[in-house]
Write a protein that holds these residues in place. Sequence first.
Motif, short mmCIF file in Angstrom:
data_model
loop_
_atom_site.label_atom_id
_atom_site.label_comp_id
_atom_site.label_asym_id
_atom_site.label_seq_id
_atom_site.Cartn_x
_atom_site.Cartn_y
_atom_site.Cartn_z
N VAL A 242 0.94 -1.21 -0.15
CA VAL A 242 -0.06 0.06 -0.12
C VAL A 242 0.96 1.22 0.03
O VAL A 242 1.87 1.34 0.76
N PRO A 243 0.65 2.34 -0.97
CA PRO A 243 1.36 3.46 -1.15
C PRO A 243 1.71 4.22 0.25
O PRO A 243 0.49 4.37 1.00
N ARG A 244 2.93 4.60 0.72
CA ARG A 244 2.70 5.51 1.78
C ARG A 244 3.58 6.73 1.51
O ARG A 244 3.07 7.65 0.84
N LEU A 245 4.74 6.96 1.96
CA LEU A 245 5.53 7.94 1.07
C LEU A 245 5.53 7.95 -0.35
O LEU A 245 5.72 8.95 -0.74
N ALA A 246 5.52 6.82 -0.92
CA ALA A 246 5.30 6.80 -2.36
C ALA A 246 4.12 7.10 -2.81
O ALA A 246 3.14 6.41 -2.27
N GLU A 247 4.05 7.76 -3.54
CA GLU A 247 2.57 8.38 -4.14
C GLU A 247 2.17 7.37 -5.16
O GLU A 247 0.95 7.00 -5.35
N LYS B 213 7.39 8.04 -7.39
CA LYS B 213 7.07 9.44 -7.29
C LYS B 213 6.77 9.56 -5.78
O LYS B 213 5.81 8.84 -4.98
N LEU B 214 7.48 10.73 -4.79
CA LEU B 214 7.03 10.80 -3.58
C LEU B 214 6.14 11.91 -3.38
O LEU B 214 5.83 12.66 -4.48
N ARG B 215 5.28 11.44 -2.29
CA ARG B 215 4.11 12.50 -2.17
C ARG B 215 4.74 13.61 -1.40
O ARG B 215 6.05 13.58 -0.78
N VAL C 29 10.87 15.71 2.79
CA VAL C 29 11.20 14.34 2.35
C VAL C 29 11.65 14.18 1.00
O VAL C 29 10.67 14.37 0.06
N ARG C 30 13.00 13.84 0.55
CA ARG C 30 13.49 13.95 -0.58
C ARG C 30 13.90 12.63 -1.22
O ARG C 30 14.02 11.70 -0.49
N ALA C 31 14.20 12.54 -2.48
CA ALA C 31 14.78 11.25 -3.28
C ALA C 31 15.94 11.15 -2.60
O ALA C 31 16.40 9.82 -2.41
N ALA C 32 16.80 12.07 -2.09
CA ALA C 32 18.29 11.98 -1.97
C ALA C 32 18.05 11.28 -0.32
O ALA C 32 18.76 10.31 0.09
N ASP C 33 16.83 11.46 0.46
CA ASP C 33 16.76 10.74 1.82
C ASP C 33 16.37 9.49 1.76
O ASP C 33 16.91 8.53 2.22
N VAL C 34 15.73 9.13 0.50
CA VAL C 34 15.36 7.57 0.40
C VAL C 34 16.60 6.94 0.11
O VAL C 34 16.78 5.95 0.49
N LEU C 35 17.33 7.50 -1.07
CA LEU C 35 18.55 6.69 -1.43
C LEU C 35 19.67 6.56 -0.24
O LEU C 35 20.39 5.47 -0.22
N TYR C 36 19.81 7.63 0.44
CA TYR C 36 20.40 7.40 1.79
C TYR C 36 20.15 6.49 2.67
O TYR C 36 21.14 5.57 3.16
N SER C 37 18.78 6.23 2.78
CA SER C 37 18.18 5.31 3.91
C SER C 37 18.23 3.97 3.32
O SER C 37 18.84 3.09 4.00
N SER D 136 11.56 14.61 -5.88
CA SER D 136 10.23 13.99 -5.65
C SER D 136 10.17 12.62 -6.50
O SER D 136 9.19 12.21 -6.53
N THR D 137 11.53 12.28 -7.19
CA THR D 137 11.20 11.22 -8.05
C THR D 137 12.68 10.36 -8.02
O THR D 137 13.69 10.90 -8.04
N ILE D 138 12.33 8.84 -7.96
CA ILE D 138 13.56 8.01 -7.64
C ILE D 138 13.27 6.96 -8.84
O ILE D 138 12.30 6.42 -8.96
N GLU D 139 14.53 6.74 -9.40
CA GLU D 139 14.33 5.88 -10.56
C GLU D 139 15.23 4.62 -9.79
O GLU D 139 16.59 4.67 -9.61
N PHE D 140 14.62 3.42 -9.55
CA PHE D 140 15.45 2.23 -9.12
C PHE D 140 15.57 1.33 -10.18
O PHE D 140 14.92 0.84 -10.91
N VAL D 141 16.90 1.00 -10.28
CA VAL D 141 17.27 -0.05 -11.12
C VAL D 141 17.82 -1.29 -10.53
O VAL D 141 18.31 -1.23 -9.45
N LEU D 142 16.94 -2.35 -10.89
CA LEU D 142 17.11 -3.60 -10.42
C LEU D 142 18.32 -4.47 -10.88
O LEU D 142 18.39 -4.40 -12.14
#
Length: 541
Positions: A118-123, A137-139, A149-157, A188-194
């Motif tokens: 279920v989306p939370r911080l991710a919109e 996309k972050l809300r 809350v920024r994309a940089a915070d997500v990548l750092y975490s 507000s946007t992260i691109e995750f490469v798997l």
Amino acid sequence: MREPRPNIPSPESDRPTAPGERFGKRSAAGRPALRRRTVLGAAGIAASVSGAAVLAGCGGTDPASSEPRTGGTLRAAFAGGGADETLDPHRVNLFADAARAKAMFDKLADLGSDMAAVPRLAESWEPDADLTVWTIKLREAAFHDGGPVRAADVLYSYNRIASPDETFRAKSDLAPIDLEASRAVDDSTIEFVLKYPLAEFPNSLAAFGAYIVPEGSDDFTSPIGSGPFKFASFTPGSEFTAERFDDHWDGAARLDRLQIVVADEESARINALLGGQVEYAHDLSATTARANEGNDAVTMVSSPGSNMLGFAMKTDRAPFDDPRVRQAMFLLCDRDELLESVVSGRGQIGNDLFGLGFEHYASAIPQRERDLAAATALLAEAGVQAITLDTADVGSGFTEAAQIFAEQVREAGVDVEINERNADTYWSEVLTEGQIASYRSGAMPIASHISQRLLTDSPTNVTQWHRADFDDLYLELQSTADETEREVLYQEIQQRLHDEGGYLVWGFADWIVGTLPGVHGVEQAPANTLEWARFDKVWMD
């Protein structure tokens, strides 16, 4: 790049808790803690009331009975972990840790009761055609210090969780992400490469412990998060207090304040509730619920069959490194007796697999039945004469289940020594020590159960199941985009665990919490899911 936020140490945040500092006595800081001897003893529970709380068969506390209002302090009693308790959201292990983390932090996603993300911080999230690149996309959300809350915070975490020097719970769930190749497209946007196609990637975002912290955070003495409550105080093994964060993205909590207090014994939690020392008691037994039926002084909220109960056998050491011994334990277990005696029949028997009723569960595997003769023969072949069973009073029915199972094993001529460990250190000790231990689990997707507990480098591999070919099979499952082919692999993995694994899963009990009648908004929800411990949605008369 954001500068690391300063952390202001709390004077007592890292002071060890003295043995007497549980409820009933006052700590040196004047804060309450729970202890069995100061409230009614376990034998006095049934005598103290006319029967057990109203079990909510289809929902939580009735919101229609009270108009939502703002204000008040909710005191919630949880079993704790002594000095091992933490405010680092990436190190959570205990339910008390998870409840504190949930109050102060957010994840990109969380799990619904059906184990779907279920989306939370991710919109929103969107994969490419190959399922190897996911755009998140972050809300719009803020941390407690006012920073966005920024994309940089997500990548750092995520990079912190994935650190090769750490063993964070969510590390294996985030392993499919190529973090070096992933990037912040904008704030507000992260691109995750798997590293490989992954159709179930949103479940990774909802992994246990995958919380987002401000970039640069590494000291959580006085943590800053984006959750509905902001930190006020913490004494490990005693209490935690947080205050409402008015600018939370999902709306401000109704409570002014949340206090989580430690009560290791279930009898202490229910008696504190009955005595009005707390308004919420976590993890109550079916026996307690039945003993309080018709008692208007408390309300019970039950989530059917969401508490896995069993024993974890160490597959890397004698005697359980011998598959014949593990098979014998499976065959000696009288699941019906355990279900009736330990949880008063409120649940379903298990079949030595996690996730009954969840997506991908291998329901076609025949139910194991007790076979004393076959088990006795296997143990004789293996030359096993004695085992040591670890347990502790860290969960409802733990010690009772150990006593009953020990008697079942003794019927095969094997001596069973029950080793009652310290409740404060039980989980950290049995992760690497002992032969076989009482075990339980809340809800999570079956894939998360495998990645966190059953891969060679899994951080909570309590059965010490180390099989390179099993790791490869799981990687193949994760890399398979076709749903039908992936389902075949899920069944193959579970068949192998059923045949050779170290988890003896004897049952799935109802998950029960108790509240005072004036508490509203507590939902029926499996532990570790979005609606579990949602104290931001609770209000009081």
